[in-house]
Motif scaffolding. Structure first.
Motif, short mmCIF file in Angstrom:
data_model
loop_
_atom_site.label_atom_id
_atom_site.label_comp_id
_atom_site.label_asym_id
_atom_site.label_seq_id
_atom_site.Cartn_x
_atom_site.Cartn_y
_atom_site.Cartn_z
N ASP A 26 13.07 -22.17 19.61
CA ASP A 26 13.42 -21.46 20.94
C ASP A 26 14.49 -20.32 20.23
O ASP A 26 15.19 -20.63 20.09
CB ASP A 26 14.04 -22.15 21.54
N MET A 27 13.97 -19.43 20.93
CA MET A 27 14.35 -17.84 21.16
C MET A 27 15.80 -18.03 22.35
O MET A 27 15.96 -17.15 22.79
CB MET A 27 13.82 -16.53 20.78
N VAL A 28 16.55 -18.99 22.17
CA VAL A 28 17.72 -19.21 23.40
C VAL A 28 18.92 -17.62 21.87
O VAL A 28 18.97 -17.97 21.21
CB VAL A 28 18.16 -19.95 23.08
N GLY A 29 19.09 -16.93 23.20
CA GLY A 29 20.30 -15.98 22.20
C GLY A 29 21.31 -16.62 21.79
O GLY A 29 21.08 -16.13 20.86
N LYS A 30 21.96 -17.97 21.82
CA LYS A 30 22.85 -18.38 21.36
C LYS A 30 22.39 -18.59 19.62
O LYS A 30 22.73 -18.79 18.64
CB LYS A 30 23.29 -19.28 21.89
N ASN A 31 20.97 -19.15 19.48
CA ASN A 31 20.27 -19.80 18.60
C ASN A 31 20.25 -17.87 17.70
O ASN A 31 19.85 -18.50 16.45
CB ASN A 31 18.77 -20.52 18.81
N ALA A 32 19.59 -16.99 18.48
CA ALA A 32 19.24 -16.21 17.41
C ALA A 32 20.33 -15.65 16.44
O ALA A 32 20.22 -14.78 15.45
CB ALA A 32 18.93 -15.59 18.07
N GLU A 33 22.13 -15.70 17.04
CA GLU A 33 22.54 -15.34 17.26
C GLU A 33 23.02 -16.34 15.84
O GLU A 33 24.00 -15.57 14.95
CB GLU A 33 24.00 -14.89 17.59
N CYS A 34 22.85 -16.88 15.09
CA CYS A 34 23.26 -18.18 15.08
C CYS A 34 22.41 -17.90 13.32
O CYS A 34 23.19 -17.61 12.53
CB CYS A 34 23.45 -19.72 14.64
N LEU A 35 21.15 -17.07 13.95
CA LEU A 35 20.15 -17.24 12.84
C LEU A 35 20.82 -15.99 12.09
O LEU A 35 20.64 -16.11 11.04
CB LEU A 35 19.04 -16.84 13.92
N ARG A 36 21.47 -14.88 12.58
CA ARG A 36 21.05 -13.82 12.39
C ARG A 36 21.83 -14.39 11.12
O ARG A 36 22.72 -13.31 10.53
CB ARG A 36 21.80 -12.48 13.47
N LEU A 37 23.15 -15.00 12.20
CA LEU A 37 24.93 -15.03 11.27
C LEU A 37 24.62 -16.05 9.72
O LEU A 37 25.61 -15.66 9.65
CB LEU A 37 25.61 -15.32 11.36
N GLY A 38 23.91 -16.69 10.02
CA GLY A 38 23.30 -17.49 9.12
C GLY A 38 23.40 -19.15 9.08
O GLY A 38 22.93 -19.45 8.24
N SER A 39 23.85 -19.90 10.20
CA SER A 39 24.63 -20.66 9.54
C SER A 39 22.61 -21.44 10.50
O SER A 39 22.78 -22.78 10.32
CB SER A 39 25.39 -21.22 11.12
N VAL A 40 22.17 -20.49 10.92
CA VAL A 40 20.68 -21.24 11.44
C VAL A 40 19.50 -21.29 10.40
O VAL A 40 19.42 -19.77 10.59
CB VAL A 40 20.32 -21.24 12.92
N SER A 41 18.81 -22.14 9.75
CA SER A 41 17.81 -20.71 8.63
C SER A 41 16.53 -20.73 9.37
O SER A 41 16.30 -19.52 8.97
CB SER A 41 17.50 -22.06 7.41
N PHE A 42 16.06 -21.57 10.38
CA PHE A 42 15.01 -21.56 11.19
C PHE A 42 15.08 -21.40 11.93
O PHE A 42 15.58 -22.90 12.68
CB PHE A 42 13.53 -22.25 10.28
N LEU A 43 14.10 -20.81 13.39
CA LEU A 43 13.51 -20.54 14.86
C LEU A 43 12.04 -20.64 14.87
O LEU A 43 11.17 -20.02 14.52
CB LEU A 43 14.13 -20.01 15.28
N ILE A 44 11.77 -22.03 15.71
CA ILE A 44 10.43 -21.80 16.09
C ILE A 44 10.33 -21.72 17.26
O ILE A 44 11.01 -22.38 18.12
CB ILE A 44 9.72 -23.65 15.85
N ALA A 45 9.71 -21.07 17.55
CA ALA A 45 8.99 -19.63 18.94
C ALA A 45 7.81 -21.24 19.74
O ALA A 45 6.73 -21.00 19.20
CB ALA A 45 9.00 -17.89 19.26
N GLN A 46 7.93 -20.70 21.09
CA GLN A 46 7.24 -21.22 21.62
C GLN A 46 6.64 -20.47 22.77
O GLN A 46 5.23 -21.34 23.34
CB GLN A 46 8.53 -22.35 22.45
N HIS A 47 7.13 -19.54 22.74
CA HIS A 47 6.23 -18.32 23.73
C HIS A 47 6.01 -18.93 25.33
O HIS A 47 5.10 -18.76 25.85
CB HIS A 47 4.86 -18.43 23.55
N ALA A 48 7.43 -19.47 25.79
CA ALA A 48 7.07 -19.92 26.73
C ALA A 48 7.50 -19.00 28.40
O ALA A 48 6.32 -19.49 29.18
CB ALA A 48 8.77 -20.17 27.38
N TYR A 49 6.90 -17.29 27.82
CA TYR A 49 6.83 -16.18 28.35
C TYR A 49 5.64 -16.67 29.35
O TYR A 49 4.73 -16.46 30.47
CB TYR A 49 7.68 -15.07 28.20
N GLN A 50 4.35 -16.75 27.80
CA GLN A 50 3.20 -16.79 27.93
C GLN A 50 3.09 -18.14 28.53
O GLN A 50 1.22 -18.26 29.31
CB GLN A 50 2.39 -16.49 26.73
#
Length: 354
Positions: A287-311
């Motif tokens: 999930d593209m939760v804001g806090k997850n995305a920030e960890c992804l940018r900073l390198g502590s999270v390597s991958f996120l799987i997006a679910q297209h919740a809006y759609q």
């Protein structure tokens, strides 16, 4: 250009009045069986294709849908679903569609029953349901089948409930895919950690349970020698409590370098790793939760799987509209794409505009 077929033309072809044709086209009563057959034969011979949108607008009635989701604390996945629902309502405003979002307490049978009973009192035209326990949900959906009210399932697919449609990821395939991607960087490890966010010892959704089945299936088939260590984290813990649990865990498992979580809270561990400067542990999450995305940018999270919740939110309301208002068939199973995000492409991930 195909010539427009008028009701007058159909009436002349069938040898009946214009009023009779109108009643047949709009499925109104007071039409004899012989007259109905004449009109239907004329429609077939003339290859008549009704303008369902015009008919629905001319009918000039309103429709009420209810969207039942768990209570949440500003969790981006559910917020995006709500935004998708509202976008669909706005797009269909000419058809007088209303969609009311109602919240129930997850893992609380009484809360689900209370909310659903309240909704039924208003005689809605359709439901979007994020299911809770299958037997609890079945009691409600059996009532809906009994009164002929269609419903769409969101988030977790339970085919035994016989929904009009389902929108969400294929949870098993998603978990299988997550394991495969994780092992691109973890294939030399002897052990990995599966972090679960639980409440009273239960996973937060059936969807996450199914992801775990897919995840373990891949690991068993391809990396049976790698030990999977489960770390349970309570849903309602404080940051200090999470820190203590993680400190103790890494003290007991100093050789852990890879973590996977099958829900949307990868940032709990990601934030801890950044604050404690542990740069040798990588995380796969959802999930593209804001806090997850920030960890992804900073390198502590390597991958996120997006679910297209809006759609998902948009398509659920649109499916009810197509089935109930336009009387069209809808696809029963609608799997959303499984998309992999990294720090290199996260800033290019956009919600599809609908």
């Amino acid at each position: 250009m195909t010539e427009k077929i008028r009701i007058k033309d159909i009436a002349m072809r069938a040898g009946v009045s214009v009023g009779t044709v109108d009643r047949v086209l709009h499925e109104r009563p007071n039409v004899s069986e012989s007259a109905r057959k004449k009109v239907e034969e004329a429609l077939k011979e003339m290859n008549y294709q009704p303008n369902m949108y015009a008919s629905a607008l001319a009918y000039n009635r309103s429709y009420t849908f209810y969207v039942l989701i768990p209570k949440h604390d500003q969790l981006a996945y559910w917020e995006e679903i709500e935004e998708g629902v509202q976008t669909a309502v706005n797009a269909l405003r000419d058809f007088h569609i209303a969609a009311h979002i109602e919240y129930y307490k997850r893992f609380d049978e009484g809360s689900f029953e209370e909310v659903t009973d309240k909704c039924l009192q208003n005689n809605p035209d359709g439901f979007v349901i994020v299911p809770t326990d299958i037997e609890v949900t079945r009691k409600f959906t059996d009532k809906l089948h009994g009164i002929g009210t269609p419903f769409v399932l969101l988030d977790s697919y339970m085919p035994d409930l016989r929904p009009l449609a389902f929108f969400g990821q294929n949870s098993f395939s998603s978990g299988y895919f997550a394991a495969r991607m994780l092992m691109l960087i973890a294939n030399q490890e002897k052990e990995i950690v599966l972090m679960k966010i639980t409440k009273n010892g239960q996973m937060m959704s059936k969807q996450q349970d199914n992801r775990e089945v897919g995840f373990r299936h891949y690991m068993r088939d391809h990396y049976p020698s790698i030990e999977i260590i489960t770390l349970e984290m309570p849903f309602e813990a404080t940051r200090a409590e999470y820190d203590e649990l993680l400190e103790n865990f890494f003290a007991q498992h100093p050789h852990i370098h890879q973590c996977i979580t099958l829900g949307s809270r990868a940032h709990i561990m990601g934030d801890f790793l950044l604050r404690t400067n542990r740069r040798d542990v990588q995380i796969m999450g959802y999930d593209m939760v804001g806090k997850n995305a920030e960890c992804l940018r900073l390198g502590s999270v390597s991958f996120l799987i997006a679910q297209h919740a809006y759609q998902q939110g948009y398509f659920c309301v649109n499916a009810l509209f197509r089935a109930i208002v336009l009387k069209k068939k809808v696809e029963p199973v609608n799997y959303m794409p499984i998309e992999l995000l990294t720090k290199e492409n996260v800033d290019f991930y956009r919600r599809e505009q609908l």
